[in-house]
Design a protein around this motif. Structure first.
Motif, short mmCIF file in Angstrom:
data_model
loop_
_atom_site.label_atom_id
_atom_site.label_comp_id
_atom_site.label_asym_id
_atom_site.label_seq_id
_atom_site.Cartn_x
_atom_site.Cartn_y
_atom_site.Cartn_z
N TYR A 195 0.78 -1.20 -0.17
CA TYR A 195 -0.06 -0.01 0.11
C TYR A 195 0.86 1.04 0.16
N GLY A 196 1.84 1.40 0.28
CA GLY A 196 2.69 2.44 0.65
C GLY A 196 3.38 2.49 -0.69
N PHE A 197 4.04 1.46 -0.86
CA PHE A 197 4.45 1.50 -2.77
C PHE A 197 3.24 1.90 -3.53
N ALA A 198 2.66 1.69 -3.52
CA ALA A 198 1.50 1.56 -4.62
C ALA A 198 0.31 3.28 -4.68
N ARG A 199 0.64 3.47 -3.65
CA ARG A 199 -0.30 4.95 -2.71
C ARG A 199 0.68 6.56 -2.42
N GLY A 200 1.95 5.88 -1.68
CA GLY A 200 2.60 7.04 -1.58
C GLY A 200 3.43 7.40 -1.77
N GLU A 201 3.50 8.69 -1.58
CA GLU A 201 4.69 9.86 -2.56
C GLU A 201 6.03 10.11 -1.41
N PHE A 202 7.12 9.47 -1.65
CA PHE A 202 7.81 9.95 -0.99
C PHE A 202 9.62 9.78 -1.24
N LYS A 282 -4.64 7.87 7.47
CA LYS A 282 -3.77 6.78 6.42
C LYS A 282 -3.95 5.61 6.98
N MET A 283 -3.30 5.15 8.41
CA MET A 283 -3.90 3.92 8.53
C MET A 283 -5.09 3.38 8.47
N ARG A 284 -5.80 4.23 8.97
CA ARG A 284 -7.67 3.99 8.92
C ARG A 284 -8.00 3.10 7.54
N LYS B 13 5.88 16.32 7.05
CA LYS B 13 5.41 15.05 7.46
C LYS B 13 4.41 14.13 6.87
N GLU B 14 3.79 14.21 5.76
CA GLU B 14 3.15 14.11 5.05
C GLU B 14 4.17 12.58 3.99
N GLU B 15 5.11 13.11 3.90
CA GLU B 15 6.14 11.78 3.85
C GLU B 15 6.55 10.89 4.03
N ALA B 16 6.66 11.13 5.93
CA ALA B 16 7.13 10.69 7.04
C ALA B 16 5.59 9.27 7.41
N GLY B 17 4.66 10.20 6.85
CA GLY B 17 3.35 9.04 7.25
C GLY B 17 3.58 8.11 6.33
N TRP B 18 3.26 7.89 5.25
CA TRP B 18 3.67 7.61 4.36
C TRP B 18 5.37 6.29 4.30
N PHE B 19 6.11 6.52 4.39
CA PHE B 19 7.26 5.84 5.06
C PHE B 19 6.80 5.11 6.11
N VAL B 20 6.35 5.62 7.04
CA VAL B 20 6.06 4.43 7.75
C VAL B 20 5.25 2.41 7.49
N PHE B 21 4.34 2.97 6.24
CA PHE B 21 4.26 2.51 6.05
C PHE B 21 4.82 1.36 5.16
N ILE B 22 6.34 1.32 4.33
CA ILE B 22 6.79 1.28 3.76
C ILE B 22 8.41 0.50 5.31
N LEU B 23 8.17 0.87 6.10
CA LEU B 23 9.02 1.34 7.68
C LEU B 23 10.35 -0.30 7.72
#
Lengths: 384, 337
Positions: A195-202, A282-284, B13-23
């Motif tokens: 999910y992080g890879f598919a939706r996230g932008e970082f 996001k988690m929710r 903050k937004e980026e960090a929030g996403w990064f948590v997913f792949i942490l």
């Protein structure tokens, strides 16, 4: 007689010879089909050639002493092939020809099934044998030897596994723990990463994804020794089954993430947006909206994971020693209790009984989830 | 100005929030992939490393756990190429340690196995898959039956064949040979017969590749086959010119992973040689050698790492070569990868 034995020795010592002959036979058939105009003649000629070969084999087996039951095989195949060949040759009605083909297909399928069933049946039959039968004891007069089916069925072999000479209950419990913990860990963590890879932008997203996919090519044996030392010297978790499941919580395998990633991309972004407007974090969003939608891919991952953990032997062998019985997984406890302590071929009947117990749950899992497994494979290989 | 920095902070903050997913993945990659990989290379330069200290070069007695009797004393001076040199040392055939001759034998057998079993299985299982890809009644049952041997766990698999192909008179196949009046065969214990016997076991696991082919065949569009039929192509012609090219991407992927997997195969062999004692020298599979050196209890962990790295480099070169020559692979409408 000597000639036959010489032939046998020649074939037994040069295993590629029969292979070469088969390839040459089939190759000549295909080549002649291409060259010669009248295809029916070529087919007939090779049909007769096959007959002659089978006849020679039958003759050989006939000349060998006390092997009458084995003669059944070539005679049987001669009858079958002749029946099929002559039916195809004489029948011209297309409908009837189709029925002949279907019958031939079924015959072929049944014979293949007999071949593939052999190890399984061997295992099941052996698990019911007495000790001397399972060892294939030779009588003083030279008769005896291995039998395929037990003469008396000893169901008590299975009782021995549960608290008799051999105890597999601890192993069973440990394996169940490993399966539950490992599967939950793998499924949740790989879906989360996907999910992080598919939706996230970082920043660094591309880098981490490439890095992850590169580890697929990394042979496990390269990391084996340092991982063992890490688990042994720093974390002190060797000789338990924790090393088997610890990786599940940290990504759960690159291929799983890749698969789930493809799947999340297929889910409409509007769902996320709507939830975001409603004020969900996001988690929710992930746990309440995306995760339920990932069910098909989660089932595929879970089934693969369960089967992997259930049959895993290599990893357990590395991390768990012989003397730590309370942490042995099922495969390991069967291995240590029936091979190491007893010596060569010690308790074949108990080994096979344990094998039956280990195989049947997996057969059921495969039967139930057959469709998902076939679909899942096409997702892995097709769209990379 | 202030607005911009708030925006920036929000973005961070937004980026960090996403990064948590792949942490978890990031930690996993660093700790369970990158770190062991680097350390493996590092350990491979120490000859008598026994794994009692994290960093062999800097281990002191105080690092060693009290119940371990003899502390391993290595200093930075023990940094050596001996592990690698011994693998390519052909001066002395029998030194008792893993040397150049063993390495050639072991690598040769492993590669021969990988490059015969994987393509052979894929070809044979294609035939099986074509048979069960028809839509006749009861074909699902046949598929399950063909897959059944694959489900047997590897430890049982090894023990089962060790007893069926036993070299003793009481083995199943030797009894059959005796009934035919033929001399008995050594199977796994014979120098010439061990490898072909082991190779033939793959015939019973064709079900695994059959599943792969089935899912590949599912992806071949019906319309293409129909079109070929209209053009007058016979059954074999359709298979060769339409079905196989359409399956090439899945075939390619599975060939690579299959070869890499076969090069690392260990569990089957380990169980097999513990059932058929003495077969180990006839089946010196590379992964088993690594296991024996790395976890056999001796001070050869460094050698195991060096062996793994040699194989890693070979696999890397091989994969590169295969990818270079993959012009024949069809990747769907998107063209090449």
């Amino acid at each position: 007689m000597d000639f036959i034995i010489q032939c046998y020795i020649l074939f037994a010592n040069n295993w590629w010879l029969p292979l070469l002959l088969t390839v040459a036979f089939v190759g000549a058939f295909i080549a002649l089909l291409k060259v010669v105009k009248n295809k029916k003649i070529v087919k007939l000629a090779f049909f007769y050639a096959l007959m002659v070969i089978l006849f020679i084999v039958t003759l050989f087996l006939f000349l060998l002493h006390n092997s009458y039951w084995l003669m059944f095989i070539p005679v049987y195949s001669v009858v079958l092939i002749t029946a099929y060949g002559s039916a195809k040759f004489f029948v011209n009605n297309p409908k009837a020809r189709k029925i002949i083909d279907t019958a031939a297909l079924y015959t072929l399928l049944v014979h293949l099934a007999a071949f593939f069933l052999f190890p399984f049946l061997y295992m099941v039959f052996k698990s019911f044998m007495s000790q001397s039968e399972a060892m294939g004891q030779i009588n003083p007069d030279g008769t005896g030897g291995a039998v395929f089916m037990p003469s008396i069925w000893h169901a008590e072999n299975y009782a021995v596994l549960f608290g008799g000479k051999i105890d597999i209950l601890t192993g069973l419990w440990n394996t169940l723990c490993v399966i539950v913990i490992g599967t939950v860990g793998t499924v949740v963590s790989s879906c989360m990463c996907a999910y992080g890879f598919a939706r996230g932008e970082f920043r660094g997203k591309g880098f981490w994804f490439t890095f992850m996919m590169a580890t697929v090519m990394l042979p496990a044996m390269v990391t084996q020794v340092p991982l063992y030392i890490l688990f042994d010297q720093v974390l002190h978790i060797t000789n338990t089954w924790i090393p088997l499941v610890i990786g599940a919580f940290f990504g759960g395998g690159a291929l799983n993430i890749f698969l789930a990633n493809q799947f999340v991309r297929g889910i409409s972004r509007e769902l996320d947006e709507a939830a975001k407007i409603d004020g969900a974090g996001k988690m929710r969003i992930f746990f309440q909206i995306i995760l339920p939608l990932l069910k098909p891919i989660m089932i595929y991952m879970a089934v693969n994971c369960i089967m992997g953990y259930w049959r895993d032997f290599d990893t357990a062998l590395i991390y768990i020693g012989n003397t730590y019985e309370e942490w042995h997984t099922l495969a390991l406890s069967v291995y240590y209790q029936t091979t190491i302590s007893g010596g060569q071929y010690s308790y074949p009947q108990y080994q096979m009984a344990a094998g039956v117990i280990m195989t049947i749950p997996m057969a059921i899992v495969f039967l139930v989830f057959q469709r998902q497994l076939v679909d899942g494979v096409s997702m892995t290989g097709g769209k990379e | 100005m202030a607005n911009k920095s708030i925006l920036k902070k929000k973005k961070w903050k937004e980026e960090a929030g996403w990064f948590v997913f792949i942490l978890p993945l990031v930690i996993g990659l660093l700790v369970f992939s990158l770190y062991p990989m680097v350390m493996s290379l590092f350990y491979s330069f120490f000859e008598e490393y026994d794994g009692r200290a994290m960093i062999p070069a800097f281990s002191r007695e105080s690092w060693v756990f009290p119940d371990d009797a003899a502390p391993y004393k290595v200093t930075i001076g023990n940094f050596t190429f001996k592990n690698y040199l011994s693998m390519f040392d052909f001066s002395n055939p029998d030194v008792g340690l893993f040397n150049g001759y063993d390495m050639l034998e072991s690598l040769g057998m492993t590669f021969l196995y990988a490059f015969t079993s994987v393509p052979g299985c894929l070809i044979l299982s294609f035939g099986v898959a074509l048979l069960v890809n028809t839509k006749i009644k009861g074909v699902g049952i046949f598929r399950t039956l063909y897959y059944l041997p694959v489900i047997i766990p590897s430890v049982i698999w090894g023990l089962l064949w060790a007893s069926a192909f036993s070299n003793l008179d009481g083995g199943l196949f030797n009894t059959m040979l005796r009934d035919m009046g033929l001399p008995k065969c050594q199977f796994f214990l014979g120098e010439d017969t061990a490898f072909p016997t082991f190779l033939s076991l793959n015939l019973w696991t064709l079900g695994a590749s059959m599943i792969l082919w089935l899912s590949a065949l599912k992806n071949v569009p019906e319309s293409l086959i129909e079109a070929a039929k209209l053009d007058g192509a016979g059954y074999f012609r359709r298979v060769v010119t339409v079905i196989i090219p359409m399956c090439s991407s899945i075939l390619f992927y599975n060939m690579i992973t299959g070869v890499i997997g076969a090069l690392q195969m260990m569990g089957n062999v380990k169980a097999l040689v513990s059932g058929a004692k003495g077969a180990e020298q006839n089946l010196p599979f590379y992964a088993l050698q690594i296991y024996n050196n790395g976890f056999g209890g001796g001070q050869t962990r460094g050698l195991a790492c060096a062996m793994a790295w040699v194989l890693f480099v070979i696999i890397g070169l091989l994969t590169g070569l295969i990818f270079k020559s993959s012009g024949w692979v069809y990747y769907g409408d998107g063209g090449k990868k």
